[in-house]
Design an enzyme around this catalytic site. Structure first.
Site, mmCIF file in Angstrom:
data_model
loop_
_atom_site.group_PDB
_atom_site.id
_atom_site.type_symbol
_atom_site.label_atom_id
_atom_site.label_comp_id
_atom_site.label_asym_id
_atom_site.label_seq_id
_atom_site.Cartn_x
_atom_site.Cartn_y
_atom_site.Cartn_z
ATOM 1 N N ASP A 7 7.337 -11.389 0.968
ATOM 2 C CA ASP A 7 8.103 -12.398 0.222
ATOM 3 C C ASP A 7 7.244 -13.634 -0.030
ATOM 4 O O ASP A 7 7.270 -14.222 -1.114
ATOM 5 C CB ASP A 7 9.353 -12.823 1.004
ATOM 6 C CG ASP A 7 10.280 -11.669 1.315
ATOM 7 O OD1 ASP A 7 10.304 -10.705 0.535
ATOM 8 O OD2 ASP A 7 10.981 -11.736 2.337
ATOM 9 N N ARG A 32 0.821 -1.216 0.000
ATOM 10 C CA ARG A 32 0.000 0.000 0.000
ATOM 11 C C ARG A 32 0.852 1.262 0.000
ATOM 12 O O ARG A 32 0.585 2.202 -0.748
ATOM 13 C CB ARG A 32 -0.923 -0.026 1.223
ATOM 14 C CG ARG A 32 -1.936 1.105 1.280
ATOM 15 C CD ARG A 32 -3.007 0.796 2.310
ATOM 16 N NE ARG A 32 -2.433 0.400 3.589
ATOM 17 C CZ ARG A 32 -3.076 -0.308 4.506
ATOM 18 N NH1 ARG A 32 -4.293 -0.742 4.253
ATOM 19 N NH2 ARG A 32 -2.518 -0.609 5.658
ATOM 20 N N LYS A 33 1.900 1.290 0.809
ATOM 21 C CA LYS A 33 2.772 2.467 0.887
ATOM 22 C C LYS A 33 3.514 2.678 -0.434
ATOM 23 O O LYS A 33 3.588 3.802 -0.946
ATOM 24 C CB LYS A 33 3.764 2.295 2.038
ATOM 25 C CG LYS A 33 4.761 3.429 2.207
ATOM 26 C CD LYS A 33 5.626 3.192 3.439
ATOM 27 C CE LYS A 33 6.654 4.308 3.632
ATOM 28 N NZ LYS A 33 7.690 4.299 2.586
#
Length: 490
Positions: free
Chosen positions: A275, A206-207
């Site tokens: 990951d 999101r960031k």
């Protein structure tokens, strides 16, 4: 319809080429109960520590944990941390690693200090040189990667902005993969998505997505709108925005967005969860999964990963338990296929402070006498392992006409009982090997035995366990049932 088992088997046939920034992840666990008298800083009383393969290496670990084959290319320094990572990668079944050494930089290493009780990260110390690789190292990386593309079903690029995936490396790898007619999945770090141009799928969190699109997109509709320009800029097939507890949203170039909610789960540690998501996504897409199925599997994998401490990998068996309804999988999951799986399951119970019991038998035709022994055995422990004689073992003990039911049928009947937690089939005449492996706290046997006559009693008692003898229920035996059935047929 989503068929987990078919997809899981298809994943096991795939090879994923993973390229990216390799790290050594260290976790120091302890408790803080005082402030240092030397400075206003907390003092951690260290209780334990562990070291894991991190960064893009954790992506490769997750690929291997799913049963797929991973080929990994990364960069390390000429130092002890690099040596350790090389050795650790060599230990992982299913990973073939190619490491380029750069004496001008340290191997990226991250040490996290964590409160054992609260699973709270208190401090992180980093050793790294977050600078692009030199031209010489770039060329070595490209020379190592390009020949491996032909062996892979899909290529996964894990960018942590530590120097491996420079613009030159990206361009060479993406273009070569597209020429080979294969997909490229990129977990991006740069806000300039144009450097990943030509990739099949980008997976920003999101960031990262907000920074790349210069938006504050929150809803599915806002994310879809903001993603359209990014898709055009990166010339990609789709963008998957991962949003932690909000789930994940896939925006394809064509078609409607797909949102998959997050599984409700108690979060212990988010290290490496991204990951896990990209590894599962790549493996599933390589296996031919539809978007919805690949996302569902990736979301389940994220839930499993964040419920573990440290940099975690997720196995196919763990995914199965998370995805499939309990009623569907409960019985068959109790049947253990190998000693390693049995040891792992028992170790987990012990780590939770549970008391493990063991009993055994042929259980050819289940009758009330069997049920009495199994129920009494389960009442004496927290988890009950049942050793089941294989078909060949039963023949040796009971004769050529037995068993009436094959070992799989007998195992499934036992596994359906609430009293039974695991079923392990053994081929020997006695269950001694299983008892030595399980080392139960209580060993249960039904019948007219003395404690000294019970197979494995020495092993159990030497470890501080006990032997429990259960009176048999008169008038019930498999042999009598078989004889009666045969006489009725005459």
């Amino acid at each position: 319809m989503f068929d987990f088992d078919d997809l899981s088997q298809a994943i096991a046939r795939q090879t994923v080429l993973c390229v990216g920034d390799l790290m050594l992840d260290e976790f120091v666990y302890g408790e803080v109960s005082r402030i240092s008298p030397e400075a206003p800083a907390p003092v951690i009383a260290v209780q334990r520590s562990e070291t894991n393969i991190g960064g893009a290496g954790n992506v490769a670990r997750n690929i291997a944990a799913l049963g797929a084959r991973g080929i990994f290319v990364g960069l390390v320094g000429q130092d002890a941390a690099g040596d350790q990572l090389e050795a650790e990668l060599a230990k992982v079944d299913g990973i073939e690693s190619v490491l380029v050494r750069d004496p001008s930089r340290p191997t990226t290493r991250k040490v996290r200090f964590v409160s054992e009780h609260f699973s709270t990260h208190m401090l992180r110390a980093d050793w790294e040189r977050a600078a692009p690789a030199s031209e010489d190292i770039e060329q070595k990386l490209i020379a190592a990667i390009l020949p491996l593309i032909a062996r892979a079903d899909i290529v996964l690029l894990s960018d942590y902005a530590k120097g491996v995936l420079t613009a030159r490396v990206l361009r060479n790898v993406i273009d070569a993969t597209r020429r080979a007619g294969k997909r490229v999945i990129v977990d991006p770090k740069s806000a300039n998505l144009a450097i990943y141009r030509g990739a099949s799928v980008l997976t920003p969190n999101r960031k990262e997505f907000s920074e790349a699109t210069r938006s504050r997109a929150e809803t599915e509709q806002e994310i879809a709108a903001a993603a359209q320009d990014a898709i055009y800029l990166a010339d990609c097939e789709a963008i998957l925005v991962t949003q932690s507890e909000r789930g994940m949203t896939l925006v394809p170039r064509q078609g409607d967005p797909i949102h998959v909610p997050a599984y409700p789960v108690k979060v212990r540690d988010v290290s490496g969860a991204g990951d896990t998501v990209v590894a599962v996504l790549a493996a599933a897409l390589a296996a031919g999964a539809a978007w919805e199925d690949a996302l569902r599997m990736a979301s389940a994998a994220a839930a499993v990963a964040v419920s573990k401490q440290g940099t975690a990998s997720v196995t196919s068996a763990e995914l199965r338990r998370k995805i499939l309804p309990h009623a569907y999988r409960a019985a068959e999951e109790k049947i253990i296929e190998n000693d390693g799986e049995l040891a792992t399951r028992v170790a987990v119970w012990r780590s939770e402070g549970l008391r493990v019991g063991f009993t055994n038998g042929c259980f050819d035709i289940l009758h009330p006498g069997h049920v009495k022994v199994l129920t009494a055995a389960r009442a004496a422990c927290d988890r009950l392992v049942v050793g089941l004689n294989s078909d060949t073992s039963v023949k040796r003990l009971k004769g050529e006409s037995r068993p009436v039911q094959d070992e799989r049928a007998r195992a499934e009947v036992l596994a359906a009982l609430e009293a039974v937690d695991l079923v392990a089939i053994f081929t020997e005449e006695t269950p001694l090997r299983l008892i030595e492996l399980v080392r139960p706290s209580v060993l249960v046997k039904g019948g007219d035995y003395t404690r000294e006559q019970v197979v494995g009693h020495e092993v159990v008692e030497a470890a501080g366990g006990e032997v429990l003898l259960i009176d048999i229920l008169k008038g019930h035996s498999t042999t009598a049932l078989v004889d009666r059935a045969r006489s009725d047929q005459r």
